[in-house]
Every structure is written in structure tokens, then in C-alpha cells.
Write a protein that holds these residues in place. Structure first.
Motif, PDB file in Angstrom:
ATOM      1  N   GLU A 224      -7.425  -0.640  -0.317  1.00  0.00           N
ATOM      2  CA  GLU A 224      -6.362   0.301   0.013  1.00  0.00           C
ATOM      3  C   GLU A 224      -5.141   0.080  -0.873  1.00  0.00           C
ATOM      4  N   GLN A 229      -3.387   3.230  -0.995  1.00  0.00           N
ATOM      5  CA  GLN A 229      -3.695   3.809   0.310  1.00  0.00           C
ATOM      6  C   GLN A 229      -3.279   2.901   1.461  1.00  0.00           C
ATOM      7  N   ARG A 230      -2.579   1.832   1.106  1.00  0.00           N
ATOM      8  CA  ARG A 230      -2.121   0.925   2.164  1.00  0.00           C
ATOM      9  C   ARG A 230      -1.006   1.604   2.960  1.00  0.00           C
ATOM     10  N   ARG A 231      -0.977   1.357   4.233  1.00  0.00           N
ATOM     11  CA  ARG A 231       0.019   1.998   5.081  1.00  0.00           C
ATOM     12  C   ARG A 231       1.411   1.625   4.595  1.00  0.00           C
ATOM     13  N   LEU A 232       2.199   2.653   4.310  1.00  0.00           N
ATOM     14  CA  LEU A 232       3.516   2.445   3.738  1.00  0.00           C
ATOM     15  C   LEU A 232       4.590   2.932   4.696  1.00  0.00           C
ATOM     16  N   ASN A 233       5.787   2.451   4.470  1.00  0.00           N
ATOM     17  CA  ASN A 233       6.938   2.845   5.251  1.00  0.00           C
ATOM     18  C   ASN A 233       7.836   3.700   4.364  1.00  0.00           C
ATOM     19  N   GLU A 237      10.076   2.732   1.072  1.00  0.00           N
ATOM     20  CA  GLU A 237       9.714   3.264  -0.237  1.00  0.00           C
ATOM     21  C   GLU A 237      10.868   4.036  -0.859  1.00  0.00           C
ATOM     22  N   THR A 265       4.837   9.962   7.424  1.00  0.00           N
ATOM     23  CA  THR A 265       5.568   9.002   6.601  1.00  0.00           C
ATOM     24  C   THR A 265       4.650   8.180   5.695  1.00  0.00           C
ATOM     25  N   GLU A 266       3.444   7.868   6.170  1.00  0.00           N
ATOM     26  CA  GLU A 266       2.545   7.052   5.347  1.00  0.00           C
ATOM     27  C   GLU A 266       2.155   7.798   4.077  1.00  0.00           C
ATOM     28  N   GLN A 270       3.322   7.167   0.085  1.00  0.00           N
ATOM     29  CA  GLN A 270       2.410   6.991  -1.049  1.00  0.00           C
ATOM     30  C   GLN A 270       2.742   7.956  -2.183  1.00  0.00           C
ATOM     31  N   GLN A 351      -2.954  13.824  11.265  1.00  0.00           N
ATOM     32  CA  GLN A 351      -3.197  12.388  11.081  1.00  0.00           C
ATOM     33  C   GLN A 351      -3.475  11.733  12.418  1.00  0.00           C
TER      34      GLN A 351
END
Length: 351
Positions: A224, A229-233, A237, A265-266, A270, A351
Motif C-alpha cells: 500500500e 495506497q496507505r491510509r492518509l490523513n 498531507e 479524506t484518504e 493520496q 467508501q
């Protein structure tokens, strides 16, 4: 500058030339000035400058001593004033030599017409030398400005490179966070399983199962991370993007029209991360505008160049993910500006 050089030269020929062969000789000086002006934007001193300088100097000598053409200094004045400030050394000496040469050639006309002292000193010495001093001085001021702009551009490029390095370090830090902790835990659990082999086989088996699950989860997280694809904030960011752009000398402006839906938001984080990387690596941006709305995000930057829009690169994968979640990701390139827009129409976020 080229248009002005040619226009002024043509006007002087029309005013000063009395015969066609005088016009031809004066035109040679104007042509030398024109060619030198065309090549002026090149880096360093082009080879064509020396022949232009020789031709323009010869025209001034012939014009002053033979043709009685006081405007013949135009070519040597333009060529000399353009390139004296660009010399790697002895710039001031070159400028002084240029003015002295023009003045001496004009004064030499006194040998031919010793009775016209006032006219010769005015139109062959003071006016040509004065015009050359003014033009050369302005070119020196301009060269200082251009040198400063070039230095700032080099600094900006270095800062952009540092920003990209910073982004890579952040990626390495994320990778370390994922794998470093996991490997430490795996080491402890394997050590514990080894101790339990002779005491409690069932518990040792459970510890090994946890190790396998932990390794599988780490592999998934690494994939990911590698594919963004890692869960982001999104707020994190956004702050990171501002810091990167400011470090690269890019003016960044953030507008919040509304709070972004938390379910988006995720993906939007990205998109922002990938867009930030693309701007730092591929654009010569001076400003970036980030707009947040209730249904998406848009990133507008300049410095995109004039080449046709090609592959989206890393954004293509995100385009599919956004589409799979009921949204759309599109890019536009027009007049040197690049727009990246991700949104979920009508608030539909699957989602």
C-alpha cells in the motif's frame, strides 16, 4: 530588443545616408548590431560576436573618416554595450575601452576637417560617446539583474531538489515505521516461541501463527505504501504539501470553501501527495493554489510548460480508485497551467 535595434538602425540609415553605397556601408553596421542582438540571449559570448564587433568598428571608422556619417557609431555602440557586461572578467575595462575607441575615432575627423571643431566634437565625439555610456551603463544594470535572476533560479532548483529528497526521506520514514516495529515484534515472538517449544507446544504454535499474520499484514502495508495506497490523513498531507512547496520557493495558497467529507479524506490525501510530488519533479512552478470543498480538492499550478498532456503517471492508478468510489479525477493543462481536480459529485462517496 531585436525589433528596436533594427528599427532604429533603419531610421538612422534613412536620415544619414546620401548615396546608395553609403547606405550599404551603414547597413553593414546595423546588420552587425542586429545579429549581435539576436545572439544576445545565448549563454556566454557566441562566436559570431567577434566578427560583428570588427564589422561594426570598421563601419564607424569609415563612416567618421570617409563618409561624414556621424550615426555610423550605432553598430559598434550596440554590439559593444551588449557584450561588455557579459564578459567573464575585465568588464569595466572593456566598457571604458569601447567608449574611448568611439571618442577617438570621432576626434580623428579633426584631421580631415580641422575647421569644424565644434560640430565634430558635438556630433562625432560627445554624442556617440555619451550614447554609448548611457546604453552600456543600462546594460550593466540589466546584467546585474539577470545574474541575480539566474542565481535565484539555481537556488530555487536546489530547493526543489531538497524538497524531493525530503519527500523520499518521509517515504523511508513511513517504511521504517511499518517494517521496523514489525521486525522487532517478530524477533521477540520467535524468541518466545523457541523457549516454549520444550514447555508449551500449543502456545508456541500460536506465537508462530501470530508472527505469520503479522508478516502478512506488514507485506500488505508495504504494498500500500509503495503504490501510495496507505491510509492518509488529509490535514497532515495538506500541511506537508505547504511545507514542501515553501521549501522549494513556491508560493502556496490554500482556500477552504467547506469542510471535506471525512469519508473522502484518504483518497484526497493520496491525490494531494501524488500531485505535490509531480509539481516538484516536473513543473517549474512559482505558485500553487489548493482549494478544498465539501466534495473534493483541486490543485492549480503554473510552470507546466507547453508540451502536450501525456500519461498521468501515478495519478492514473488513483484515477481508477477514485472512479471505483463514485468520484472522478481529471487533469487539465492550458496556457502553462496545470489543474488536478478530484471530486465526488453530489456528495456521493462510496467508501
Amino acid at each position: 530588443m531585436v525589433v528596436v535595434t533594427l528599427s532604429v538602425g533603419a531610421l538612422l540609415i534613412a536620415v544619414d545616408a546620401r548615396t546608395w553605397w553609403q547606405a550599404v556601408i551603414l547597413s553593414a553596421g546595423v546588420a552587425a548590431a542586429f545579429v549581435a542582438s539576436v545572439q544576445w540571449a545565448a549563454v556566454g559570448i557566441p562566436r559570431v560576436v567577434r566578427p560583428c564587433l570588427i564589422v561594426a568598428a570598421a563601419v564607424w571608422v569609415v563612416g567618421a573618416l570617409v563618409l561624414d556619417a556621424h550615426t555610423a557609431f550605432y553598430g559598434i555602440s550596440v554590439v559593444g554595450s551588449l557584450y561588455a557586461p557579459k564578459l567573464p572578467r575585465h568588464r569595466a575595462l572593456a566598457a571604458v575601452t569601447l567608449v574611448v575607441f568611439i571618442a577617438l575615432v570621432g576626434a580623428a575627423r579633426l584631421l580631415i576637417a580641422p575647421t569644424d571643431v565644434t560640430e565634430i566634437l558635438t556630433f562625432y565625439v560627445l554624442v556617440p560617446a555619451g550614447v554609448t555610456v548611457v546604453v552600456t551603463g543600462s546594460m550593466f544594470v540589466g546584467q546585474v539583474f539577470y545574474d541575480l535572476v539566474e542565481e535565484l533560479e539555481d537556488t530555487r532548483e536546489h530547493e526543489a531538489e531538497l524538497a524531493v529528497v525530503q519527500e523520499r526521506m518521509r517515504f523511508a520514514s513511513d517504511l521504517h515505521d511499518i517494517q521496523g516495529h514489525t521486525l522487532h515484534v517478530v524477533k521477540l515472538k520467535i524468541t518466545l516461541a523457541e523457549r516454549l517449544l520444550g514447555v508449551d507446544i500449543e502456545r508456541a504454535r500460536n506465537e508462530l501463527k501470530e508472527v505469520r499474520a503479522l508478516v502478512s499484514d506488514t507485506i500488505a502495508q508495504t504494498k500500500e505504501l509503495a503504490y501510495a495506497q496507505r491510509r492518509l490523513n488529509l490535514p497532515a498531507e495538506l500541511e506537508n504539501a505547504k511545507n514542501l512547496f515553501e521549501a522549494a520557493g513556491i508560493h502556496v495558497r490554500v482556500e477552504r470553501e467547506a469542510e471535506v467529507d471525512e469519508r473522502a479524506t484518504e483518497l484526497l490525501g493520496q491525490v494531494l501527495r501524488e500531485t505535490t510530488t509531480n509539481i516538484l519533479r516536473h513543473a517549474q512552478a512559482t505558485y500553487v493554489k489548493i482549494t478544498l470543498s465539501a466534495t473534493g480538492i483541486s490543485v492549480l499550478n503554473d510552470g507546466a510548460g507547453t508540451t502536450p498532456l501525456s500519461s498521468l503517471g501515478g495519478l492514473s492508478t488513483l484515477q481508477e480508485r477514485v472512479a471505483d468510489n463514485g468520484g472522478e479525477l481529471r487533469v487539465e493543462k492550458r496556457d502553462g497551467r496545470f489543474l488536478t481536480l478530484a471530486r465526488f459529485p453530489s456528495g456521493r462517496i462510496d467508501q
